[in-house]
Write a protein that holds these residues in place. Structure first.
Motif, mmCIF file in Angstrom:
data_model
loop_
_atom_site.group_PDB
_atom_site.id
_atom_site.type_symbol
_atom_site.label_atom_id
_atom_site.label_comp_id
_atom_site.label_asym_id
_atom_site.label_seq_id
_atom_site.Cartn_x
_atom_site.Cartn_y
_atom_site.Cartn_z
ATOM 1 N N ALA A 138 -9.220 -4.919 -31.235
ATOM 2 C CA ALA A 138 -8.384 -5.277 -30.091
ATOM 3 C C ALA A 138 -7.780 -6.663 -30.260
ATOM 4 C CB ALA A 138 -9.196 -5.201 -28.804
ATOM 5 N N ASP A 139 -8.517 -7.590 -30.871
ATOM 6 C CA ASP A 139 -8.053 -8.973 -31.026
ATOM 7 C C ASP A 139 -6.881 -9.092 -31.990
ATOM 8 O OD1 ASP A 139 -10.494 -8.980 -29.795
ATOM 9 O OD2 ASP A 139 -11.397 -10.477 -31.075
ATOM 10 N N THR A 140 -6.802 -8.197 -32.969
ATOM 11 C CA THR A 140 -5.798 -8.346 -34.023
ATOM 12 C C THR A 140 -4.745 -7.247 -34.053
ATOM 13 O OG1 THR A 140 -7.225 -7.162 -35.584
ATOM 14 C CG2 THR A 140 -7.426 -9.575 -35.511
ATOM 15 N N SER A 141 -4.911 -6.197 -33.274
ATOM 16 C CA SER A 141 -3.972 -5.067 -33.376
ATOM 17 C C SER A 141 -2.574 -5.425 -32.901
ATOM 18 C CB SER A 141 -4.487 -3.850 -32.608
ATOM 19 O OG SER A 141 -4.298 -4.013 -31.218
ATOM 20 N N GLY A 142 -2.484 -6.267 -31.883
ATOM 21 C CA GLY A 142 -1.184 -6.583 -31.310
ATOM 22 C C GLY A 142 -0.621 -5.443 -30.471
ATOM 23 N N LEU A 143 -1.406 -4.383 -30.289
ATOM 24 C CA LEU A 143 -0.968 -3.212 -29.534
ATOM 25 C C LEU A 143 -1.489 -3.284 -28.103
ATOM 26 C CD1 LEU A 143 -1.814 -0.532 -32.241
ATOM 27 C CD2 LEU A 143 0.407 -1.616 -31.837
ATOM 28 N N THR A 144 -0.629 -2.964 -27.155
ATOM 29 C CA THR A 144 -1.028 -2.972 -25.752
ATOM 30 C C THR A 144 -0.466 -1.743 -25.052
ATOM 31 O OG1 THR A 144 0.908 -4.240 -25.071
ATOM 32 C CG2 THR A 144 -1.086 -5.503 -25.634
ATOM 33 N N ALA A 145 -1.050 -1.438 -23.913
ATOM 34 C CA ALA A 145 -0.547 -0.348 -23.073
ATOM 35 C C ALA A 145 -0.753 -0.735 -21.615
ATOM 36 C CB ALA A 145 -1.280 0.957 -23.375
ATOM 37 N N SER A 146 0.201 -0.369 -20.804
ATOM 38 C CA SER A 146 0.125 -0.611 -19.370
ATOM 39 C C SER A 146 0.139 0.749 -18.675
ATOM 40 C CB SER A 146 1.320 -1.448 -18.931
ATOM 41 O OG SER A 146 1.256 -1.696 -17.541
ATOM 42 N N VAL A 147 -0.853 0.969 -17.814
ATOM 43 C CA VAL A 147 -0.935 2.231 -17.073
ATOM 44 C C VAL A 147 -0.757 1.897 -15.591
ATOM 45 C CG1 VAL A 147 -2.361 4.240 -16.539
ATOM 46 C CG2 VAL A 147 -2.508 3.174 -18.805
ATOM 47 N N PRO A 148 0.462 2.116 -15.064
ATOM 48 C CA PRO A 148 0.722 1.803 -13.659
ATOM 49 C C PRO A 148 -0.001 2.778 -12.732
ATOM 50 C CG PRO A 148 2.774 2.338 -14.829
ATOM 51 C CD PRO A 148 1.645 2.605 -15.755
ATOM 52 N N GLU A 149 -0.335 2.301 -11.570
ATOM 53 C CA GLU A 149 -1.032 3.140 -10.595
ATOM 54 C C GLU A 149 -0.128 4.277 -10.131
ATOM 55 O OE1 GLU A 149 -3.650 2.442 -6.578
ATOM 56 O OE2 GLU A 149 -3.431 0.858 -8.077
ATOM 57 N N GLY A 150 -0.658 5.500 -10.181
ATOM 58 C CA GLY A 150 0.045 6.666 -9.677
ATOM 59 C C GLY A 150 1.154 7.202 -10.565
ATOM 60 N N GLU A 151 1.258 6.736 -11.809
ATOM 61 C CA GLU A 151 2.328 7.217 -12.691
ATOM 62 C C GLU A 151 1.774 7.766 -13.991
ATOM 63 O OE1 GLU A 151 5.561 4.524 -13.474
ATOM 64 O OE2 GLU A 151 5.343 3.600 -11.501
ATOM 65 N N GLU A 152 2.361 8.872 -14.453
ATOM 66 C CA GLU A 152 2.031 9.410 -15.778
ATOM 67 C C GLU A 152 2.700 8.535 -16.826
ATOM 68 O OE1 GLU A 152 3.116 13.385 -16.766
ATOM 69 O OE2 GLU A 152 1.748 14.253 -15.311
ATOM 70 N N VAL A 153 2.033 8.360 -17.969
ATOM 71 C CA VAL A 153 2.628 7.642 -19.093
ATOM 72 C C VAL A 153 2.638 8.629 -20.256
ATOM 73 C CG1 VAL A 153 2.425 5.675 -20.639
ATOM 74 C CG2 VAL A 153 1.692 5.453 -18.254
ATOM 75 N N THR A 154 3.825 9.105 -20.625
ATOM 76 C CA THR A 154 3.915 10.167 -21.631
ATOM 77 C C THR A 154 4.738 9.778 -22.851
ATOM 78 O OG1 THR A 154 5.842 11.104 -20.538
ATOM 79 C CG2 THR A 154 3.682 11.980 -19.888
ATOM 80 N N ASP A 155 5.154 8.518 -22.920
ATOM 81 C CA ASP A 155 6.079 8.145 -23.982
ATOM 82 C C ASP A 155 5.584 6.973 -24.840
ATOM 83 O OD1 ASP A 155 6.246 6.256 -22.011
ATOM 84 O OD2 ASP A 155 8.427 6.223 -21.904
ATOM 85 N N LEU A 156 4.277 6.784 -24.951
ATOM 86 C CA LEU A 156 3.775 5.687 -25.776
ATOM 87 C C LEU A 156 4.066 5.976 -27.245
ATOM 88 C CD1 LEU A 156 0.305 4.962 -24.158
ATOM 89 C CD2 LEU A 156 2.358 3.546 -24.051
ATOM 90 N N LYS A 157 4.501 4.944 -27.971
ATOM 91 C CA LYS A 157 4.747 5.073 -29.402
ATOM 92 C C LYS A 157 4.112 3.879 -30.085
ATOM 93 C CE LYS A 157 9.027 7.741 -29.320
ATOM 94 N NZ LYS A 157 9.176 8.050 -27.940
ATOM 95 N N PHE A 158 3.172 4.153 -30.958
ATOM 96 C CA PHE A 158 2.542 3.104 -31.738
ATOM 97 C C PHE A 158 2.978 3.301 -33.182
ATOM 98 C CE2 PHE A 158 -0.495 3.661 -28.147
ATOM 99 C CZ PHE A 158 -0.296 2.406 -27.580
ATOM 100 N N GLU A 159 3.882 2.423 -33.621
ATOM 101 C CA GLU A 159 4.430 2.511 -34.981
ATOM 102 C C GLU A 159 3.727 1.473 -35.844
ATOM 103 O OE1 GLU A 159 8.633 2.085 -34.236
ATOM 104 O OE2 GLU A 159 8.741 4.077 -33.325
ATOM 105 N N LEU A 160 2.802 1.922 -36.675
ATOM 106 C CA LEU A 160 1.989 1.020 -37.492
ATOM 107 C C LEU A 160 2.638 0.795 -38.849
ATOM 108 C CD1 LEU A 160 -1.476 2.703 -36.771
ATOM 109 C CD2 LEU A 160 -0.184 1.112 -35.322
ATOM 110 N N ASN A 161 2.505 -0.421 -39.362
ATOM 111 C CA ASN A 161 3.016 -0.784 -40.680
ATOM 112 C C ASN A 161 2.016 -1.708 -41.358
ATOM 113 O OD1 ASN A 161 5.764 0.435 -40.755
ATOM 114 N ND2 ASN A 161 6.014 -0.806 -38.908
ATOM 115 N N ASP A 162 2.209 -1.923 -42.672
ATOM 116 C CA ASP A 162 1.320 -2.850 -43.389
ATOM 117 C C ASP A 162 1.585 -4.276 -42.991
ATOM 118 O OD1 ASP A 162 -0.127 -1.002 -44.868
ATOM 119 O OD2 ASP A 162 1.412 -0.873 -46.403
#
Length: 162
Positions: A138-162
């Motif tokens: 978690a400290d080094t990934s740089g990836l985050t997600a926000s889950v708002p109250e009462g809303e579906e989240v269906t479009d997350l994209k995590f594009e990983l690279n070297d």
């Protein structure tokens, strides 16, 4: 007498119906007191290609939320779950960790009476992460997600690279 018998007969079903109506709310089992969860899904790619069998973990930032996890399919798609399966994610802010562990043969412990039993088995190395190690923390990934109250989240994209 016939009228008296009819009155007694009609009282029984009324009592039975009243009993059923009063007792039905308790028939559903215990109430789910766990926090509300929202459906969360997305896709993981590495160098532009979908990542199959990656483990996606959401770790809460601060005191809101609860750890959730998911696993990607052949298309890199995942659905998150907090308590069971894909039951969703508690609203909040999350750090995201993603790893894909190398498949290993699982050795089976031999019984003590087996001629090949080794009382001092060699320690097997942990499975290798097939994605860059920075994404597994978690400290080094740089990836985050926000889950708002009462809303579906269906479009997350995590594009990983070297």
């Amino acid at each position: 007498m016939r009228n008296s018998l009819w009155n007694q007969f009609t009282k029984v079903p009324r009592c039975l119906i009243l009993f059923l109506v009063v007792s039905l709310p308790g028939c559903g089992g215990p109430e789910d007191t766990r926090p509300v969860r929202n459906s969360v899904s997305g896709v993981v790619t590495y160098q532009g290609n979908p990542v199959e069998d990656a483990i996606v973990v959401f770790r809460p930032v601060g005191s809101e939320g609860q750890t959730a996890n998911g696993r990607t399919d052949a298309a890199g798609a995942f659905q998150m779950g907090t308590f069971e399966g894909t039951d969703g994610v508690v609203p909040g802010e999350y750090s995201v960790m993603i790893s894909k562990l190398e498949a290993t043969d699982t050795s089976q412990a031999l019984p003590e009476d087996d001629p090949n039993y080794d009382p001092n088995p060699k320690v097997e190395a942990p499975p290798k992460n097939l994605l860059p190690e920075k994404y597994a923390k978690a400290d080094t990934s740089g990836l985050t997600a926000s889950v708002p109250e009462g809303e579906e989240v269906t479009d997350l994209k995590f594009e990983l690279n070297d």
